[in-house]
Design a protein around this motif. Structure first.
Motif, mmCIF file in Angstrom:
data_model
loop_
_atom_site.group_PDB
_atom_site.id
_atom_site.type_symbol
_atom_site.label_atom_id
_atom_site.label_comp_id
_atom_site.label_asym_id
_atom_site.label_seq_id
_atom_site.Cartn_x
_atom_site.Cartn_y
_atom_site.Cartn_z
ATOM 1 N N VAL A 350 0.826 -1.205 0.000
ATOM 2 C CA VAL A 350 0.000 0.000 0.000
ATOM 3 C C VAL A 350 0.863 1.259 0.000
ATOM 4 O O VAL A 350 0.471 2.297 -0.526
ATOM 5 C CB VAL A 350 -0.962 -0.002 1.211
ATOM 6 C CG1 VAL A 350 -0.207 0.229 2.512
ATOM 7 C CG2 VAL A 350 -2.030 1.066 1.039
ATOM 8 N N GLU A 351 2.061 1.180 0.564
ATOM 9 C CA GLU A 351 2.922 2.351 0.600
ATOM 10 C C GLU A 351 3.300 2.788 -0.810
ATOM 11 O O GLU A 351 3.413 3.975 -1.088
ATOM 12 C CB GLU A 351 4.178 2.049 1.424
ATOM 13 C CG GLU A 351 3.880 1.737 2.874
ATOM 14 C CD GLU A 351 5.136 1.508 3.690
ATOM 15 O OE1 GLU A 351 6.228 1.841 3.189
ATOM 16 O OE2 GLU A 351 5.012 1.014 4.813
ATOM 17 N N THR A 420 -10.633 2.037 11.718
ATOM 18 C CA THR A 420 -9.800 3.197 12.037
ATOM 19 C C THR A 420 -8.337 2.932 11.702
ATOM 20 O O THR A 420 -7.635 3.800 11.163
ATOM 21 C CB THR A 420 -9.939 3.548 13.530
ATOM 22 O OG1 THR A 420 -11.308 3.860 13.811
ATOM 23 C CG2 THR A 420 -9.063 4.741 13.893
ATOM 24 N N GLU A 421 -7.884 1.726 11.997
ATOM 25 C CA GLU A 421 -6.494 1.383 11.680
ATOM 26 C C GLU A 421 -6.252 1.445 10.174
ATOM 27 O O GLU A 421 -5.222 1.960 9.712
ATOM 28 C CB GLU A 421 -6.168 -0.015 12.201
ATOM 29 C CG GLU A 421 -4.722 -0.439 11.913
ATOM 30 C CD GLU A 421 -4.431 -1.866 12.338
ATOM 31 O OE1 GLU A 421 -3.307 -2.334 12.070
ATOM 32 O OE2 GLU A 421 -5.333 -2.513 12.916
ATOM 33 N N LEU A 426 -4.203 4.709 5.298
ATOM 34 C CA LEU A 426 -4.428 5.488 4.084
ATOM 35 C C LEU A 426 -4.017 6.943 4.291
ATOM 36 O O LEU A 426 -3.428 7.562 3.400
ATOM 37 C CB LEU A 426 -5.904 5.418 3.677
ATOM 38 C CG LEU A 426 -6.450 4.045 3.273
ATOM 39 C CD1 LEU A 426 -7.889 4.178 2.804
ATOM 40 C CD2 LEU A 426 -5.603 3.411 2.187
ATOM 41 N N ALA A 427 -4.313 7.479 5.465
ATOM 42 C CA ALA A 427 -3.939 8.865 5.754
ATOM 43 C C ALA A 427 -2.430 9.021 5.808
ATOM 44 O O ALA A 427 -1.867 9.979 5.265
ATOM 45 C CB ALA A 427 -4.564 9.304 7.088
ATOM 46 N N ARG A 428 -1.772 8.066 6.463
ATOM 47 C CA ARG A 428 -0.313 8.145 6.620
ATOM 48 C C ARG A 428 0.394 8.064 5.277
ATOM 49 O O ARG A 428 1.456 8.658 5.085
ATOM 50 C CB ARG A 428 0.159 7.017 7.533
ATOM 51 C CG ARG A 428 1.651 7.083 7.865
ATOM 52 C CD ARG A 428 2.041 6.091 8.941
ATOM 53 N NE ARG A 428 1.856 4.709 8.532
ATOM 54 C CZ ARG A 428 0.929 3.886 9.027
ATOM 55 N NH1 ARG A 428 0.105 4.308 9.966
ATOM 56 N NH2 ARG A 428 0.823 2.637 8.595
ATOM 57 N N ALA A 465 -5.133 12.550 9.652
ATOM 58 C CA ALA A 465 -3.876 13.117 9.131
ATOM 59 C C ALA A 465 -4.071 14.616 8.962
ATOM 60 O O ALA A 465 -4.324 15.106 7.871
ATOM 61 C CB ALA A 465 -3.508 12.481 7.797
ATOM 62 N N PRO A 466 -3.989 15.384 10.055
ATOM 63 C CA PRO A 466 -4.286 16.817 9.988
ATOM 64 C C PRO A 466 -3.331 17.588 9.092
ATOM 65 O O PRO A 466 -3.666 18.640 8.585
ATOM 66 C CB PRO A 466 -4.165 17.273 11.443
ATOM 67 C CG PRO A 466 -3.304 16.239 12.102
ATOM 68 C CD PRO A 466 -3.623 14.962 11.408
ATOM 69 N N ARG A 467 -2.131 17.066 8.892
ATOM 70 C CA ARG A 467 -1.173 17.768 8.033
ATOM 71 C C ARG A 467 -1.281 17.234 6.619
ATOM 72 O O ARG A 467 -0.943 16.088 6.343
ATOM 73 C CB ARG A 467 0.256 17.595 8.546
ATOM 74 C CG ARG A 467 0.505 18.220 9.890
ATOM 75 C CD ARG A 467 1.958 18.105 10.262
ATOM 76 N NE ARG A 467 2.797 18.813 9.310
ATOM 77 C CZ ARG A 467 4.125 18.750 9.314
ATOM 78 N NH1 ARG A 467 4.758 18.005 10.187
ATOM 79 N NH2 ARG A 467 4.827 19.424 8.422
ATOM 80 N N VAL A 468 -1.798 18.042 5.732
ATOM 81 C CA VAL A 468 -1.961 17.657 4.341
ATOM 82 C C VAL A 468 -0.849 18.302 3.535
ATOM 83 O O VAL A 468 -0.674 19.517 3.559
ATOM 84 C CB VAL A 468 -3.330 18.111 3.794
ATOM 85 C CG1 VAL A 468 -3.459 17.728 2.321
ATOM 86 C CG2 VAL A 468 -4.443 17.500 4.607
#
Length: 666
Positions: A350-351, A420-421, A426-428, A465-468
């Motif tokens: 996925v990375e 959530t995990e 996906l966010a990371r 992931a608050p930092r976009v």
């Protein structure tokens, strides 16, 4: 070393098709009169490099890389000019002129022996030489009638053919503590380079110590089948060693089934793929690369004619691997064992998927099988093709795993934790910042599985992931500053002394260089004021680095020699004049953009550029005269002289006014 005494450069350059040369490293597709591909010299997200069959050059409109066949080989394969010349000559079957002291031959003279000669070489060359000598040593040991028999028997039991032994250059590290170290000492080879390559080390010293005395050293690889790890040219840059049964040494490393060379200036395991030098063309032809887990898996596939197969080297499939492969193909199929370790490795795909660099599919082997055993079965080839052709894309694979995990969780709390995990992953890995189309496709699949609205899934991912991060935008064409969009072919020189003046002057200088390269006879052109161009514009009037390029052009054209774009680039590559080479590439690219196939406008553009440069010179002279006038001591004679000079300059300036030059508008 100079090559002006022979025509080696020209012969090699003429025999090299740059499209074929670059096409072996980058997937090229037609785009107009040129071919486009992903630039290998920066992290290219869309085809930014263009290759011109007519001009035999390449140029990247994003990072500025460009040049001829020599430049590409030098930059891509990290060679110097002499190495690139020899490499291209070998490809073309051209015999270079033997080198003679004081002459212009291409071959280098006798290499300097001993420590002095070794220290004169670059670290890369020393490592390459050490690895090449080590590979020959290991291969000779495998062929030795007595010492190599255990390894040959093992190879036979594994079903590896003699053809594959030769193709992959397999060797044998003998059942000895210091066989290679003793050979290095006896032959006087570069012991420190062997130490840096991780092939030998001092007894009792740190494993990474530089070896200075091979006679007191020991081998790092002992009683192992040796698999050379090669670069794109097939040169050994590292080694992998598979432990052999029946060793006689009290060797603590036998617990490690495989040992690899340490990383070096040549070898980065996160970027290197085993067998890529043999698999590149099949990958380009099939537009698909298959990644397996080990050396013998690659060899087994190639032995069965499946030659688009490579292996990662003890690491997961990385972003660097994806960046390298996307120059050759559109899809990568990752083949994993069906055990827990294989499934965990598949999850990490996925990375790479999140980057959008390349499409990734996941193929899981039947439990207890590897490529070798599967292909050896009756109907194994058909089963392999079915496995690869039907491999689900990485996201479908991960969503299937998510579905299994949700069903296994049972409780609402457990299902929430699993969801959530997954969304956190996906966010990371950058779901928010990827391209809108790719993000929408992924959100649609995830939302359907979680029974949520796509907008709600996206909001949750943003919360996690608050930092976009906004990725850098890339234009297809570079910002050329003062280059007009094509409405005018004539640069105007500003009257002030600001940076605008410099940029406009340099634009005129580039246009002058580009026009002369495209039409050499302009060198004899008569300007509207009656002066010959060859005398009107001198190299000293141009700014650096344009000055040197123009001087080279001026000298050769004054001697009546023809100058081509590719020929000049080859000469600049030989001299490592990188700034000047960039000027030539940029000048040619800007000329293409300005003329837009209106070659009849070339002469007008040339005339305008020459007049602009002359005008700038007159402005400098005029400014100098004014300064001299203001600083002159009082006295009628001095004032009269300065006034007359000023009047003359004003007249000459009026003669060269752009208003007197005929315009050609698009």
């Amino acid at each position: 070393m100079s090559f002006h005494g022979n025509d080696d450069k020209e012969r090699v350059q003429g025999a090299t098709d740059i499209v074929r040369l670059i096409g072996e490293q980058v997937q090229l597709r037609p785009k107009g009169r040129e071919l486009a591909g992903l630039c290998p010299f920066h992290d290219d997200k869309k085809p930014s490099m263009f290759v011109s069959p007519a001009k035999q050059i390449y140029k990247c409109f994003s990072c500025g890389a460009g040049g001829d066949c020599f430049t590409f080989v030098m930059e891509y394969h990290k060679m110097d000019f002499v190495e690139s010349l020899k490499y291209l000559a070998d490809r073309a079957g051209i015999e270079l002129t033997p080198w003679k002291p004081g002459g212009g031959g291409a071959e280098q003279g006798p290499s300097m022996g001993g420590d002095e000669g070794q220290q004169r070489e670059s670290p890369r060359k020393r490592l390459l030489a050490a690895n090449d000598q080590a590979m020959a040593f290991y291969r000779n040991l495998l062929a030795d009638e007595t010492l190599g028999k255990p390894a040959r028997d093992y190879i036979a039991r594994r079903g590896i053919s003699g053809e594959m032994v030769e193709q992959f250059q397999i060797g044998y590290a003998p059942d000895s503590w210091d066989a290679l170290a003793q050979c290095v000492a006896a032959e006087g080879w570069d012991a420190p380079a062997f130490g840096k390559a991780g092939l030998i080390a001092l007894r009792g010293a740190d494993a990474d110590a530089i070896v200075h005395d091979a006679s007191t050293a020991y081998d790092k690889l002992r009683h192992r089948l040796i698999f050379p790890i090669c670069d794109d040219l097939g040169r050994p840059i590292a080694f992998g060693g598979r432990v052999m049964p029946g060793g006689t040494l009290d060797d603590p490393t036998t617990d490690a089934k495989y040992l690899n060379s340490p990383e070096s200036t040549l070898f980065n395991k996160s970027q290197t793929l085993y067998g890529l030098h043999l698999a590149k063309k099949p990958i380009i032809d099939s537009k698909r690369a298959v990644i397996v887990e080990g050396y013998t898996d690659v060899i087994a596939c190639h032995q069965h004619g499946l030659c688009n197969v490579v292996a990662a080297l003890g690491t997961a499939f990385t972003h660097q691997h994806a960046a390298k492969l996307r120059r050759f193909c559109e899809t990568v199929v990752l083949v994993f064992d069906g055990d827990a370790a294989g499934m965990k490795a598949a999850d990490r795909a996925v990375e790479v998927l999140m980057t959008g660099e390349i499409d990734v599919a996941i193929a899981i082997l039947p439990e207890g099988q590897d490529p070798d055993t599967l292909l050896a079965m009756e109907g194994g080839m058909e089963r392999w093709r079915e496995l690869i052709d039907n491999a689900p894309d990485a996201m479908s694979f991960l969503l299937a795993r998510l579905s299994d995990d949700l069903n296994a969780a049972g409780t609402i709390t457990g299902r929430q934790a699993v969801s959530t995990e997954f969304l956190t992953r996906l966010a990371r890995h950058g779901l928010v910042s990827m391209s809108p189309i790719r993000r929408a496709l992924i959100l649609g699949q995830v939302a359907g599985l979680l029974h949520m609205q796509e907008s709600a899934v996206l909001e949750e991912v943003k919360r996690l992931a608050p930092r976009v991060y906004e990725g850098p935008s890339q234009d297809e064409y570079p910002d050329y500053g003062d280059v007009d969009s094509g409405n005018s072919l004539h640069p105007e020189v500003a009257d002030d002394a600001s940076g605008v003046t410099l940029r406009a002057t340099q634009l005129a200088e580039r246009q002058l260089i580009g026009c002369l390269l495209r039409q050499n006879d302009l060198f004899e052109y008569t300007l509207p004021d009656g002066t010959d161009f060859c005398e009107a514009v001198l190299a000293g009037e141009l700014s650096a680095p344009y000055r040197l390029v123009y001087q080279m052009l001026h000298d050769r054209l004054a001697e009546g020699k023809a100058v081509t774009l590719a020929g000049l680039l080859g000469e600049l590559a030989e001299s490592r004049l990188d700034a000047e080479r960039a000027v030539v590439i940029r000048a040619d690219s800007e000329l293409d953009a300005l003329l837009r196939d209106r070659e009849d406008s070339l002469r007008a553009l040339f005339e305008s550029a020459a007049q602009a440069i002359s005008k700038q010179r007159l402005q400098r002279e005029y400014a100098a005269s004014r300064q001299q006038l203001s600083q002159a001591p009082d006295g009628a004679g001095t004032l009269d002289q300065a006034a007359r000079a000023q009047q003359l300059l004003e007249q000459r300036r009026a003669q060269h006014s752009p208003g007197r030059i005929a315009r050609t508008r698009s």
